[in-house]
Design an enzyme around this catalytic site. Structure first.
Site, PDB file in Angstrom:
ATOM      1  N   GLY A 109       0.842  -1.123   0.153  1.00 25.89           N
ATOM      2  CA  GLY A 109      -0.144  -0.007  -0.107  1.00 25.89           C
ATOM      3  C   GLY A 109       0.878   1.369  -0.061  1.00 25.89           C
ATOM      4  N   GLY A 134      -0.082   5.114  -1.215  1.00 24.29           N
ATOM      5  CA  GLY A 134      -0.878   5.914  -0.661  1.00 24.29           C
ATOM      6  C   GLY A 134       0.016   7.001   0.295  1.00 24.29           C
ATOM      7  CB  VAL A 180      -0.133   6.214   5.507  1.00 21.64           C
ATOM      8  CG1 VAL A 180       0.511   5.833   6.892  1.00 21.64           C
ATOM      9  CG2 VAL A 180      -1.380   7.000   6.122  1.00 21.64           C
ATOM     10  CG  ASN A 222      -9.961  -2.836   4.943  1.00 21.31           C
ATOM     11  OD1 ASN A 222      -9.713  -2.484   3.702  1.00 21.31           O
ATOM     12  ND2 ASN A 222      -9.858  -1.781   5.771  1.00 21.31           N
ATOM     13  CG  HIS A 263      -6.724   1.965  16.309  1.00 21.93           C
ATOM     14  ND1 HIS A 263      -6.448   3.358  16.847  1.00 21.93           N
ATOM     15  CD2 HIS A 263      -6.700   2.076  15.111  1.00 21.93           C
ATOM     16  CE1 HIS A 263      -6.273   4.143  16.028  1.00 21.93           C
ATOM     17  NE2 HIS A 263      -6.354   3.410  14.808  1.00 21.93           N
TER      18      HIS A 263
END
Length: 302
Positions: A10, A13, A15, A96, A174
């Site tokens: 990933g 992206g 981040v 996800n 979280h």
């Protein structure tokens, strides 16, 4: 500290690119590999990073493919379905989980690396990945320090002290089931007892940060915080070490079995060197256990 191969799944992206950028600034000599389904974006980032290396040499960065997971020392999972305004993290689990499963199924038996899960919802995905891969639970960690950082910012504002001087911790899931430890706050290493009003203000800042940020519908996540935080967590796993809040599958700690939630861990070479079992206030312990059951139910529902 030895150099490591870091594969960022990933990596195209915000981040992912921020993580790579911060790792390059550390000049640790790491090999940083960006993997994504958007090859043109990867090429764009790598072309840009080549000039970063002129200013901050010492590491290497390139684009890669899923095969680069096989010999990675650390895999960072960032791929996810797009964030939408007003959607809690837990609602992204089904979509996800398929991304996490693809990563898990691509790891060969005997793989010796560590995984850092950033994709939300972190705790169910850490639980699912550890179960599916059979990896030692200490080698599958969820990145969750942002919760504690937001609580620290809340106390920074409430106490009127400089940024970086507060230590405060959030444990548990979280997300909405998180548990801020309002009785474990220090400033420059000295424990402080915030007033009820100060604690309430800090918790309000912490609780409202995510819905406010997502409600802006900017199409971006906590790019800069997460990029720096993930890079430092990777460095800790690479040998820098340190005490961190991280999501890890518990095996009896805090009376929790077989599910991941955030707890304090000492990170060492390759993962969690020690999982700490702090003495918590009864209400905080109850909240931690309730959040674990919330995560367990979510994992079992997919």
């Amino acid at each position: 500290m030895a150099a490591v191969k870091v594969t960022i799944v990933g990596g195209a992206g915000g981040v992912g690119a921020s993580t790579a950028y911060n790792l390059l600034l550390m000049r640790r000599g790491d090999e940083i590999v960006l993997v994504d389904s958007r090859p043109q974006m990867i090429t764009s980032h790598v072309m840009d990073f080549e000039q970063v290396l002129e200013l901050s040499p010492g590491s290497a960065v390139r684009g890669g493919d899923p095969d680069d997971v096989a010999d990675a020392d650390v895999v960072v999972l960032l791929s996810s379905t797009p964030i939408t305004a007003g959607t809690p993290r837990i609602d992204y689990l089904a979509a996800n989980a398929r991304i996490a499963d693809e990563l898990a199924d691509g790891l060969a038996a005997g793989w010796a690396g560590a995984i850092v899960v950033v994709t939300n919802p972190v705790d169910p995905l850490v639980t699912r990945l550890q179960r599916r891969t059979g990896l030692d639970r200490r080698r599958v960690l969820g990145y969750t320090i942002n919760d504690s950082l937001r609580l620290r910012t809340g106390f920074t504002k409430a106490l009127g002290v400089p940024p970086g001087s507060v230590e405060a911790w959030v444990v548990g899931e979280h997300g909405e089931q998180s548990v801020p430890l309002l009785d474990r706050v220090s400033v420059n290493g000295t424990p402080v007892g915030p007033t009820p009003a100060q604690a309430a203000a800090a918790e309000q800042y912490f609780r409202s940060w995510y819905p406010i940020h997502v409600g802006l519908d900017s199409g971006r996540s906590s790019t800069w915080t997460s990029g720096l935080g993930v890079a430092r967590m990777v460095a800790a796993i690479g040998g820098a070490g340190g005490l961190w809040p991280a999501s890890v599958v518990l095996a009896g700690e805090y009376g929790i079995q077989g599910v991941a939630v955030t707890v304090p861990v000492t990170i060492g070479r390759g993962g969690a060197a020690e999982i700490h079992e702090w003495e918590l206030a009864p209400g905080d312990l109850d909240g931690l256990r309730a959040s674990a059951e919330f995560v367990r139910a979510a994992v079992d529902s997919v």
